[in-house]
Scaffold this active site. Structure first.
Site, short mmCIF file in Angstrom:
data_model
loop_
_atom_site.label_atom_id
_atom_site.label_comp_id
_atom_site.label_asym_id
_atom_site.label_seq_id
_atom_site.Cartn_x
_atom_site.Cartn_y
_atom_site.Cartn_z
N LYS A 180 39.37 42.73 42.18
CA LYS A 180 39.97 41.20 42.65
C LYS A 180 41.49 41.31 41.78
CE LYS A 180 37.12 43.50 38.48
NZ LYS A 180 36.56 43.76 37.54
N LEU A 181 41.77 40.46 42.60
CA LEU A 181 43.80 40.33 42.84
C LEU A 181 44.12 39.22 41.69
CD1 LEU A 181 42.49 39.31 46.62
CD2 LEU A 181 43.21 42.04 45.46
N GLY A 182 43.50 39.33 40.13
CA GLY A 182 43.85 38.75 39.73
C GLY A 182 43.53 36.72 39.39
N ALA B 192 38.26 38.36 31.86
CA ALA B 192 37.78 37.50 33.34
C ALA B 192 37.33 38.06 34.12
CB ALA B 192 39.07 37.27 33.34
N GLY B 193 37.95 39.25 33.88
CA GLY B 193 36.95 40.23 35.40
C GLY B 193 35.74 40.55 34.63
N ASP B 194 34.92 40.58 33.64
CA ASP B 194 33.82 40.75 32.84
C ASP B 194 32.91 39.77 33.79
OD1 ASP B 194 33.96 43.20 31.69
OD2 ASP B 194 34.48 41.54 29.61
#
Length: 323
Positions: free
Chosen positions: A234-236, A269-271
């Site tokens: 994940k790169l935001g 957001a990552g989830d």
């Protein structure tokens, strides 16, 4: 409650669900009088997201014999989760957290009351009733191993048993450094679990901390060399990077993030990204389609206050993917 004749879950997630109290208005927690009650937990965010997309998801955990534990069970069952492996611990309380209402998309400050919680007492014996032969996929994160030695043993046990029975395994480090005795212990434990997983989903900062490598390419190689089949980083807001050999084809690529007009709350957001990637791969989609779906669902999560309120139904997802 789940009826005994209900088919066993095809996907299993585990960890700690907590009762969350979100401030109704911005400001320091010391000044907040009113809160909204919700549930929180990275592992439940993913479980709920997959259940909303129509997968039969089981939840393995412990809650206290208290009103918060009852609230968590009711909430998860209302979301369609199979809670046959959710145990009530009469000797330890359900974990709680209080979250500030941040402004301008900043990360909100959170205060936890989880030490000695029921879920921190999870142990390998909690998996005794799991039918691993029926399991299609296991989702694991780095949070349960951080809770206690026994929960760490449960994490290893579940991953090993799922792999032995042919289920695919996804692993999101979800680093919580404050829960670990040392950074070295955290890195060694989580890298060991990641090496047992098929799909590893770290954030870029997490990958750098865990591997000591700097670039997405080098971080991905670290896990591929240790046995992972695919690494999705994940790169935001910049999107995400894929490197792997799923479908018998080695490839690597970066896909840009989905533009968002207003970022409300980045928590979850990552989830949400994991929900997109895992669901697409279980749907038989290509790695590129999986990463695109991860970016899409991740963008939905940052537009709402709650951790999992933005996770879509299968119908909404289908509509968004055809836009």
């Amino acid at each position: 409650m789940t009826h005994p004749q209900t088919p066993v879950p095809e996907i299993l997630a585990f960890g700690e669900a907590m009762a969350m109290f979100v401030a109704e208005r911005p400001g320091e927690l010391a000044d907040v009088e009113h809160f909204q009650r919700r549930i929180a937990g990275a592992d439940t965010n993913v479980a709920i997201g997959l259940a909303r997309l129509g997968f039969h998801v089981g939840w393995l955990s412990r809650v206290g014999s208290d009103g918060f534990g009852t609230f968590i069970r009711r909430t998860l069952e209302a979301e369609g989760l199979d809670c046959r492996h959710l145990r009530v611990d009469p000797d330890h309380p359900t974990g709680l957290l209080f979250k500030e209402r941040a402004e301008g998309g900043a990360d909100p400050r959170v205060t936890y009351f989880r030490r000695g919680s029921a879920a921190s007492c999870l142990a390998p014996g909690d998996a005794d009733g799991v039918d691993f032969s029926a399991l299609r996929h296991l989702h694991a994160t780095g949070i349960p191993p951080a809770l206690s030695t026994s929960a760490r043993e449960l994490s290893r046990h579940l991953v090993e048993r799922a792999r032995a029975k042919g289920a695919s395994v996804s692993f999101d480090p979800n680093l919580r450094p404050s829960l670990w005795s040392s950074e070295a212990d955290m890195c060694a434990t989580l890298n060991g679990l990641a090496a047992e997983a098929d799909w590893v989903l770290p954030g870029l900062a997490e990958g750098r901390l865990l591997t000591g490598r700097d670039s997405p390419e080098a971080i991905a190689d670290f896990y591929l060399e240790r046995g992972a089949q695919a690494v999705i980083i994940k790169l935001g807001h910049e999107g995400s990077y894929y490197r792997g050999r799923l479908g018998g084809q080695e490839q690597s690529f970066t896909l840009p993030g989905v533009p968002v007009a207003e970022v409300v709350d980045t928590v979850g957001a990552g989830d949400a990204f994991a929900v997109g990637v895992i669901s697409a791969l279980l749907d038989g989609r290509s790695p590129r389609e999986a990463v695109r779906r991860g970016n899409l669902i991740g963008s939905l999560a940052v537009q709402v206050v709650g951790d999992m309120e933005g996770l879509p139904s299968r119908e909404r997802l289908a509509a968004l993917e055809t836009e």
